[in-house]
Design a protein around this motif. Structure first.
Motif, PDB file in Angstrom:
ATOM      1  N   THR A 283       0.914  -1.326   0.011  1.00  0.00           N
ATOM      2  CA  THR A 283       0.022  -0.017   0.067  1.00  0.00           C
ATOM      3  C   THR A 283       0.795   1.361   0.162  1.00  0.00           C
ATOM      4  O   THR A 283       2.211   1.086   0.419  1.00  0.00           O
ATOM      5  N   ASP A 285       0.824   5.539   1.119  1.00  0.00           N
ATOM      6  CA  ASP A 285       0.201   6.488   1.936  1.00  0.00           C
ATOM      7  C   ASP A 285      -0.913   7.336   1.228  1.00  0.00           C
ATOM      8  O   ASP A 285      -2.119   7.803   1.833  1.00  0.00           O
ATOM      9  N   PRO A 288      -4.378   4.760   1.326  1.00  0.00           N
ATOM     10  CA  PRO A 288      -4.103   3.697   2.364  1.00  0.00           C
ATOM     11  C   PRO A 288      -5.027   2.650   2.041  1.00  0.00           C
ATOM     12  O   PRO A 288      -4.922   1.554   2.625  1.00  0.00           O
TER      13      PRO A 288
END
Length: 519
Positions: A283, A285, A288
Motif C-alpha cells: 500500500t 500513503d 491507504p
C-alpha cells in the motif's frame, strides 16, 4: 490489697505467664493453620487448537521507482538557450527537448572549415612541386646522358691522339657534375614526396577536427533518448552548464510509468525466506485503502549496513495501468513467504508459556515419552517406506542410541540449548546410518522425505496441557509457519478443539484474618 498480695506469690506469677503463653500459641495455631490465610490453587488461561488457513509474511518498506530511468545530460558546456520540455511532458525518442547557445560552436566549425580548405590548397601546391621535381630529374638525367656520350667520344679521340688530355679531363668533370645534379634532384624529389604526404595528413587532421567540432555543435541540441515522461527538470533558460568532468543532468525521464518497481529493504533475518516470483502486496500513503500487487523480480546480494543493521535490497515489479503510483512514493510491503490451508494452528502465547518448574515436569514426562516418540517415528517410516521387521529393528537401534546419548547429556546438567544443537547434529548423522539399511527404492523415498522435512522449515516446540489429574504435562510438537499471532502445528499429539495452556494466573491470596491480639 488482696490482689497485690496474690501477685507477690511466685507460684502465682508463673501460672499467669504460662497461661498467657498457651493462649498465644493457640491463637497462632488457629491463625496460621486454620483459616487465618489461604492460597488459591493456580488458575490457567487456555486457548483451543483450531483449524484454518495461515499465511506467513515479511513486512518491510521501500520506495517506488520507474523500471527504467534515464538521466539526460549535456556533453558540452554552454548556456541554455531554449527548453522544449517541462515536468510531466511526454516525449518521444529523438525529440528535441532543449538547446544550448550554438554561436561559439558554429564559429569553431567555420574556422576549421577554412583551415581544411587551406590544407587542401597546400596539398595541391605540394603535388605541383612534386611534378616539377620529377621534370627536373628527367632534365638532369638527359644532361647526364649527354655528358657521358661526350666523355666517351673524347676518350676515343684521345686514344687516337686527336684531342688533348685536358679536353678529356673537362669532359669527365662535366659528366661528374651531371651525376651530382641527378642525385641532388632525386633527393629533393623524395623530400617533396614527404611534403605531399604531410599535406595529405594535414587535410585528414583538419577533417577530424572539423568532425569533432561539428559533433560538439550537434551536442548543443538536447534530444530525448527514449520514449517516456519527464519527471524532473534541473535547469532553466539562461543557466550555464559546465561539462568539464561530468555531464550535468538536465532532465530525468521515466521510460514507462505503467510499469513500476519497489526497492524494498529487507532485514538480514528475513532475506533467507524471500524467493524469486513470490507474491507481494503493498500500500501507499496516498491511497491507504487500496492494495497493489506485485512479484519479486530480483534479490540483490549487495548488503547495506547502517548503524550495525544489515539489510538487502529486494526489487518488486508492479503494474501501474492507471498511473496512480508515482516515483518516490513510500510503499508498505507485505511479502507472502509461506501459506497453508486447512491446518491445525495454535496461539503464539502457548508457545511462549513455560511454568516455573518446567525442567522437573519435562524430565518426568520425558522419561515416559522417549520410547513412545521413537516408536511413532518408526511407525511413520514403516508406513512410508514399507520397512521389514529386520529394518525396523536396525532403525530402532539407531534411534535408541540417540536417546541414550541425549539422556547422558541431560544427566550431566548440560544446558538445554546445547542439547538441542547436539540432537540436530545426531539426527542428521542418523540419516547416514539409516540409508545403508534401505534398498534403492526406499533410499530414494527416504531422501525425498528428508528433503521435504528440511524444506518445511518446521521446528520443535513444547506446549503444556492439563492431564486427567489437573496437573501440567508437556507435549512435544513440531511447528511451521506463523503469521505473528498463530502458528501452524505440523506434528504432535494434539487434536482440534483441545485446550492448551497459554498463561498461568496465580490465585489471589485471601485477606488474612486479624489475630485475637489485633495484629
Amino acid at each position: 490489697m488482696i490482689f497485690r498480695a496474690s501477685l507477690s506469690r511466685p507460684w502465682l506469677r508463673r501460672g499467669i505467664w504460662v497461661g498467657a503463653a498457651v493462649l498465644a500459641a493457640a491463637a497462632a495455631g488457629i491463625f496460621f493453620f486454620g483459616d487465618g490465610f489461604s492460597t488459591e490453587k493456580p488458575v490457567y488461561r487456555f486457548a483451543k487448537v483450531s483449524r484454518g488457513d495461515i499465511k506467513s509474511v515479511v513486512s518491510a518498506s521501500g520506495s517506488l521507482r520507474p523500471v527504467v530511468t534515464v538521466l539526460v545530460g549535456s556533453q558540452v558546456s554552454g548556456k541554455i538557450a531554449e527548453l522544449l520540455a517541462d515536468f510531466n511532458s511526454p516525449v518521444k525518442a529523438g525529440q528535441v527537448i532543449g538547446r544550448l547557445d550554438p554561436a561559439a560552436f558554429e564559429a569553431k566549425v567555420w574556422q576549421l572549415e577554412a583551415d581544411l580548405q587551406v590544407a587542401r590548397s597546400n596539398v595541391s601546391m605540394q603535388e605541383a612541386s612534386l611534378i616539377a621535381m620529377k621534370a627536373d630529374i628527367d632534365g638532369a638525367k638527359s644532361v647526364l646522358k649527354d655528358a657521358e656520350q661526350d666523355f666517351a667520344r673524347k676518350k676515343e679521340l684521345l686514344g687516337r691522339r686527336a684531342v688533348a688530355q685536358s679536353v678529356v679531363d673537362k669532359a669527365v668533370s662535366v659528366k661528374d657534375q651531371a651525376v651530382a645534379k641527378v642525385n641532388g634532384t632525386v633527393a629533393k624529389l623524395k623530400m617533396q614526396e614527404a611534403q605531399v604526404q604531410h599535406a595529405h595528413a594535414s587535410v585528414e587532421e583538419k577533417k577530424a577536427e572539423l568532425k569533432q567540432r561539428q559533433l560538439d555543435l550537434s551536442y548543443t541540441i538536447i534530444r530525448s533518448p527514449v520514449d517516456g515522461v519527464v519527471i524532473s527538470r534541473n535547469v532553466d533558460v539562461g543557466q550555464t552548464v559546465a561539462a568539464s568532468l561530468q555531464a550535468p543532468t538536465l532532465f530525468t525521464i521515466a521510460q514507462d510509468l505503467r510499469e513500476m518497481q519497489v526497492e524494498v529493504s529487507v532485514d538480514e533475518a528475513d532475506i533467507g525466506r524471500i524467493q524469486q516470483e513470490q507474491e507481494v502486496t503493498f500500500t501507499v500513503d496516498a491511497f491507504p485503502e487500496r492494495e497493489y500487487s506485485g512479484k519479486v523480480t530480483q534479490i540483490r546480494k549487495a548488503p547495506t549496513e547502517i548503524s550495525n543493521v544489515v539489510t538487502y535490497t529486494v526489487i518488486v515489479g508492479a503494474q501501474n495501468p492507471d498511473f496512480s503510483l508515482l516515483p518516490g512514493m513510500t510503499a508498505n510491503v507485505t511479502m507472502v513467504v509461506g501459506a497453508r490451508e486447512d491446518v491445525l494452528k495454535i496461539e503464539n502465547a502457548a508457545l511462549r508459556f513455560r511454568p516455573a518448574d518446567a525442567a522437573a515436569r519435562e524430565q518426568a514426562a520425558r522419561n515416559g515419552q522417549s520410547s513412545d516418540r521413537m516408536e511413532q517415528r518408526i511407525e511413520r517410516l514403516t508406513k512410508s517406506l514399507e520397512l521389514s521387521a529386520e529394518q525396523q529393528r536396525d532403525i530402532r537401534a539407531v534411534y535408541a542410541g540417540i536417546e541414550v546419548r541425549a539422556k547422558a547429556m541431560r544427566d550431566q546438567g548440560i544446558e538445554q540449548e546445547e542439547i538441542r544443537r547436539a540432537l540436530r547434529t545426531m539426527r542428521e548423522n542418523s540419516r547416514k546410518e539409516i540409508a545403508p539399511l534401505l534398498n534403492e527404492r526406499q533410499r530414494a523415498r527416504y531422501a525425498e522425505l528428508a528433503r521435504k522435512r528440511d524444506q518445511s522449515a518446521s521446528r520443535r516446540a513444547q506446549l503444556w496441557v492439563l492431564n486427567g489429574s489437573g496437573d501440567l504435562t508437556p507435549v512435544s510438537v513440531s511447528v511451521g509457519i506463523s503469521d505473528g499471532s498463530v502458528t501452524e502445528l505440523v506434528r504432535g499429539d494434539l487434536k482440534e478443539g483441545q485446550s492448551v495452556v497459554v498463561a498461568q494466573v496465580k490465585g489471589a491470596a485471601s485477606a488474612p484474618r486479624r489475630s485475637p491480639f489485633g495484629f
